[in-house]
Design an enzyme around this catalytic site. Structure first.
Site, short mmCIF file in Angstrom:
data_model
loop_
_atom_site.label_atom_id
_atom_site.label_comp_id
_atom_site.label_asym_id
_atom_site.label_seq_id
_atom_site.Cartn_x
_atom_site.Cartn_y
_atom_site.Cartn_z
N GLU A 130 0.80 -1.22 0.00
CA GLU A 130 0.00 0.00 0.00
C GLU A 130 0.84 1.28 0.00
OE1 GLU A 130 0.67 -1.34 4.19
OE2 GLU A 130 -0.12 -2.27 2.39
N ASP B 101 16.74 27.33 -28.01
CA ASP B 101 16.96 28.48 -27.14
C ASP B 101 16.14 29.70 -27.56
OD1 ASP B 101 18.29 29.05 -29.45
OD2 ASP B 101 20.27 29.31 -28.54
N ASP C 191 21.09 21.51 -31.02
CA ASP C 191 21.71 22.67 -31.64
C ASP C 191 23.22 22.55 -31.47
OD1 ASP C 191 22.02 25.09 -32.85
OD2 ASP C 191 21.47 26.28 -31.10
N ASP D 166 11.97 28.46 -31.49
CA ASP D 166 12.17 27.03 -31.25
C ASP D 166 11.05 26.43 -30.41
OD1 ASP D 166 14.57 26.96 -32.62
OD2 ASP D 166 15.75 27.50 -30.84
#
Length: 942
Positions: A300, A658, A342, A662
């Site tokens: 439990e 960034d 990137d 994006d």
């Protein structure tokens, strides 16, 4: 101070300034800002009041299994009263104490999980750029007050409602507030009043995003006194949807509950049938057995342990600079099969260093690296130096970045590429002259579509003549140039010169350098217009007109070296079956060179560009996503389509970003990874994970940790379920085989059980809590990066794992019952001890077997002896379990409570040896599993 939020758009700026008691240029003073913050409160939307502690504690008792235990307390108490209330109601007291102990444990685990989540929320708090005492400062968004002057730029999230004081090509995405799909242009001015929210073009609002341009804004409303706050007051609180893992855990709990209730009923019915139950005491014993068996067989505490394990795991990620915003994201991290990264700042250091200035007179080298302006520009001729001065000063003029020295350290505020110009310019000693000579009067900001930015300045050395400076991608600028600077003169830009410039750009790119071109154009006041000079904003249409007939000055080459950790991180990702793809806006040659150095692209592999992608149909996109590892010169919409194309093939995609553009790709990706240093506030909000250090290696470390967390969840599930299976089978088989193992002959009672109800509850309390939690924070046992990514939808407990759970539970039960038989007279093995001693020995054997099983459960295939001592929390939990069992066997008041008798050294040795059969049996299973995996040619790390 009375609020002006409702009328701010209709007042003249001087009236707004007067009512807010601020200065639009210098902002508030620090002392006044602190006073207002204390008086008005933090700039935070109100949330539901915290649940009181007493309600949290009470919630621990709101569970069907706890209800069963409370029923058991009532039954035991009634039996004690009916039988004359002699002595203490031991069973009732013990069960009550166990219920309370479970509640305390559950509350403490939930509290720890809440504290962990709160700590992560503090780490992801947004910030804002304000002007106070005339200085630009970055402060937490929660500390914005009315009267503050906000400085906003592309990618920022607006932290409060405010009146626009200055704006330069400002556009704001207000879909989160108004539902308007397109960005809204904003500008200073006064409105008539009565406009709809989406038409208040001189106001910006909390929770919206700057998609283009810059602005200076005066804050008119914070916290709940904002348009977003007004909406928040009307929203009903919604319940968080459970994650797939939570749903599966709940399903397992329900399934086990149903199975165990059936087993408990069968056991009680079996006892009732084969025993002579004719007294209330006998009936109570049967009922207590069934209830305690049902409680013991179901873990439990599993949801609380799951929350704690996820929270601790996420905190560990945060310590490694990976801030996971939602616990549910941890599940997806372990399944990532593609990382789209990137280049700049993620795979590289993001310390752009300008190393080459290429002009008509030749190439000049710039020495020194990083942001400290230590080095020099080595020009070989006077004309070349003159050209270099214009390039570096021009690039510094067309910039919004700042280079500062704080406590002896040089730091930048803004874009690293722009900062590289500032550093190189300072190396030439030009900064003071440039700032004194030119004053900016207008700006056409950079966008990913334009790939350039331009600024308009007044040249004080030439009668304040306006001059436009453009900085951007060389190929883009060349399309708008008609002349070239040579020394102190300008000459027409012919095809040969244009070809030479492009050849030079290719050469710099081939040396893994990022290239940036600089051009300029002398203007007249009439061309610029008095309105532009007064407002500081160059309209888009005028910018297109002015950015023509430019004079090309030169190209700079910058290098952002790969991070030392990136190459190893790429290798680790590829070893784990994760494909790494580079997606960048940089030049293809630059991107490909870095990708090859890092092992992302193989020698001879080509990069695919955005323009090439634009010519492809759907089949071409699918093929590109499946085969190409380097995408260059891409626009934000390309990133989104690449992510979608990968997902269409069943890949689980992590995507870094960034910039504000994006955000769609990050939201579409399975794991959106926002940059914590260079990332915009909008990107951070869109991402599910934030990299505090913008480092690719951190993503791979987070994936590893995600896999470890998922493994640990399987570990404690394997442990809890197999241990509880052992308890159920011990009682069930003990009742069925009572005559075979000598239980029936050892007592005159109608019902003889292998374990008492209180003993079962004790096992559940001691072995289901701290060892399971310790397994949840187990360090990496198997090499999790040596296997392919986990398939989403793969069951946490598959058929193979269920088989192991049942097998180990059966061995536990057999060892426990055989131990009882060893010490009892009669049965299969002749013994000489009393029933109480034999039952205590069986009870102890089951506890020790479950503690042995802790080490089994650390892996499905790896030996328990591998990294045996690596988890000090697990060793402490096992030591606590052993000490607790010694106490319950030898401490008098515990003996009375749990029906135990002291054991001598011989008994303990037999118990330890019999319990260890669980360990040896599982070692044999693992050996077979490894052999089978070897034959199948798959990794045995599980």
């Amino acid at each position: 101070m009375a609020t002006i939020q409702g009328t701010a758009s209709t007042l003249e700026l001087p009236d707004v300034v007067a009512q807010l008691g601020t200065d639009p240029e210098r902002g508030l003073g620090a002392a006044e800002a602190a006073r207002r913050l204390a008086a008005e409160g933090a700039n935070e939307l109100q949330v539901a009041p915290p649940v009181p502690t007493w309600r949290k504690i009470l919630a621990q008792f709101q569970d069907p299994l706890i209800y069963l235990l409370l029923v058991a307390v009532v039954i035991a108490t009634l039996a004690w009263v009916v039988e004359g209330a002699q002595g203490l109601p031991t069973d009732s007291i013990v069960i009550t104490l166990i219920v309370i102990a479970n509640a305390i444990l559950g509350y403490s685990q939930e509290a720890r999980a809440e504290q962990a989540v709160a700590a992560l929320q503090r780490m992801t708090e947004s910030s804002a750029t304000v002007v106070r005492d005339g200085e630009t400062q970055v402060v937490p968004a929660a500390e914005i007050v009315r009267g503050d002057v906000l400085l906003l730029a592309e990618g920022d999230s607006v932290g409060a409602d405010g009146r626009v004081v200055e704006a330069n090509a400002l556009r704001v995405a207000e879909a989160s507030l108004t539902g308007e799909s397109t960005a809204v242009a904003k500008s200073p001015g006064v409105l008539a009043g009565g406009e709809a929210l989406g038409d208040r073009t001189n106001m910006v609002f909390r929770g919206t995003a700057i998609t283009q341009g810059t602005a200076r804004v005066m804050v008119t409303g914070t916290a709940m006194d904002t348009e977003m706050g007004a909406i928040a007051t009307m929203l009903e609180q919604t319940q968080r949807e459970p994650t797939p893992l939570e749903r599966e855990i709940a399903l397992i709990g329900k399934m086990l509950g149903g199975i165990v209730i059936v087993i408990a009923v069968v056991v009680m019915a079996t006892v009732w049938v084969i025993s002579d139950v004719d007294t209330l005491d006998d009936a109570v014993t049967v009922l207590l057995l069934g209830v305690s068996l049902a409680v013991a067989a179901v873990p439990e505490g599993l949801p609380a342990i799951l929350s704690v394990v996820l929270s601790i795991g996420v905190q560990r990620m945060a310590q490694r600079n990976a801030i996971v915003k939602n616990l549910s994201s941890v599940e997806t991290l372990g399944s990532a099969s593609v990382i789209c990264s990137d280049k700049t700042g993620t795979l590289t250091n993001n310390e752009m260093t300008l190393q080459v200035v290429l002009t008509a007179s030749g190439e000049a080298a710039v020495t020194g690296v990083g942001y400290a302006p230590k080095g020099q520009v080595i020009a070989v001729s006077v004309p070349q130096r003159a050209e270099d001065i214009v390039v570096l000063s021009g690039g510094s003029l067309a910039s919004n970045s700042e280079l500062r020295q704080t406590d002896g350290e040089w730091q930048i505020l803004g874009d690293p590429t722009e900062a590289a110009f500032l550093v190189a310019e300072r190396k030439m000693g030009l900064t003071e002259r440039r700032t004194a000579r030119f004053s900016r009067v207008g700006e056409a900001p950079f966008t990913s579509e334009r790939k350039r930015m331009s600024t308009v300045h007044l040249d004080h050395e030439h009668d304040d003549q306006p001059v436009l400076i453009s900085k951007g991608a060389p190929d883009v600028l060349l399309q708008r140039c008609t002349s070239i600077r040579v020394g102190l003169e300008t000459r027409p830009l012919d095809d040969a010169s244009r070809s030479d410039i492009l050849t030079g750009v290719e050469g710099l790119s081939g040396r893994a350098m990022r290239t940036m071109g600089v051009a300029y154009r002398p203007l007249t006041v009439e061309q610029v217009g008095a309105e532009v000079i007064a407002s500081g904003r160059v309209p888009a249409e005028l910018a297109e007109e002015l950015e023509d007939e430019l004079t090309y000055v030169g190209t700079v080459g910058m290098i952002d070296p790969p991070r030392e950790s990136a190459a190893e991180a790429v290798r680790q990702a590829q070893r784990a079956g994760i494909r790494v793809i580079m997606i960048t806006g940089d030049h293809p040659a630059t991107a490909l060179r870095i990708a090859q150095d890092l092992g992302i692209a193989a020698p001879g592999e080509a990069a695919l560009t955005g323009p090439e992608l634009d010519t492809m149909d759907e089949a071409g996109w699918a093929a590109a996503a499946a085969e190409v590892n380097v995408f260059a010169r891409v626009a934000p919409e390309h990133k989104l389509r690449i992510v979608d194309a990968l997902q269409d093939t069943g890949q689980i995609v992590a995507m870094t970003g960034d910039g504000v553009n994006d955000a769609p790709a990050l939201k579409s990706a399975d794991i959106g990874v926002a940059m914590g240093i260079t990332g915009t506030e909008v990107t951070k909000e869109a991402g599910s994970m934030i990299l505090a250090d913008d480092n690719f290696a951190t993503i791979v470390a987070a994936v590893r940790q995600g896999r470890v967390i998922f493994d640990n969840i399987k570990k404690f599930l394997r442990y809890l379920l197999s241990s509880n299976m052992g308890e159920v089978l011990t009682v069930f088989l003990g009742v069925v085989l009572a005559g075979v193992i000598g239980l029936t002959a050892a007592s005159q009672d109608a019902i003889v059980l292998p374990l008492l109800a209180t003993q079962i509850l004790w096992i559940n309390l001691v072995t289901d809590s701290t060892p399971a939690l310790a397994l949840g924070v187990d360090p990496e046992t198997d090499d999790v990066m040596a296997r392919r990514p986990r398939v989403v939808g793969e069951r946490v407990i598959d058929a193979r794992m269920w088989g192991g759970i049942v097998a180990v539970g059966a061995v536990m039960a057999a060892a426990t019952l055989l131990t009882i038989d060893i010490f009892l007279p009669g049965g299969l093995i002749e013994g000489s001890d009393s029933l109480e001693v034999a039952r205590t020995a069986g009870f102890t054997t089951l506890v020790l077997a479950q503690l042995y099983n802790v080490f089994n459960s650390r892996s499905q295939t790896t030996s328990a002896f591998r990294k045996l001592l690596s988890n000090r929390w697990l060793l402490a939990a096992v030591a606590f379990g052993v000490a607790s069992q010694v106490a319950v066997v030898h401490v008098p008041f515990l003996q009375e409570a749990f029906g135990t008798q002291p054991l001598d050294l011989g008994h303990w040795l037999v118990c330890a040896a019999m319990a260890s059969t669980v360990l040896w049996f599982d070692e044999g299973l693992k050996f077979v599993e490894r052999r089978l995996d070897t034959r199948r040619g798959v990794s045995s790390a599980r």
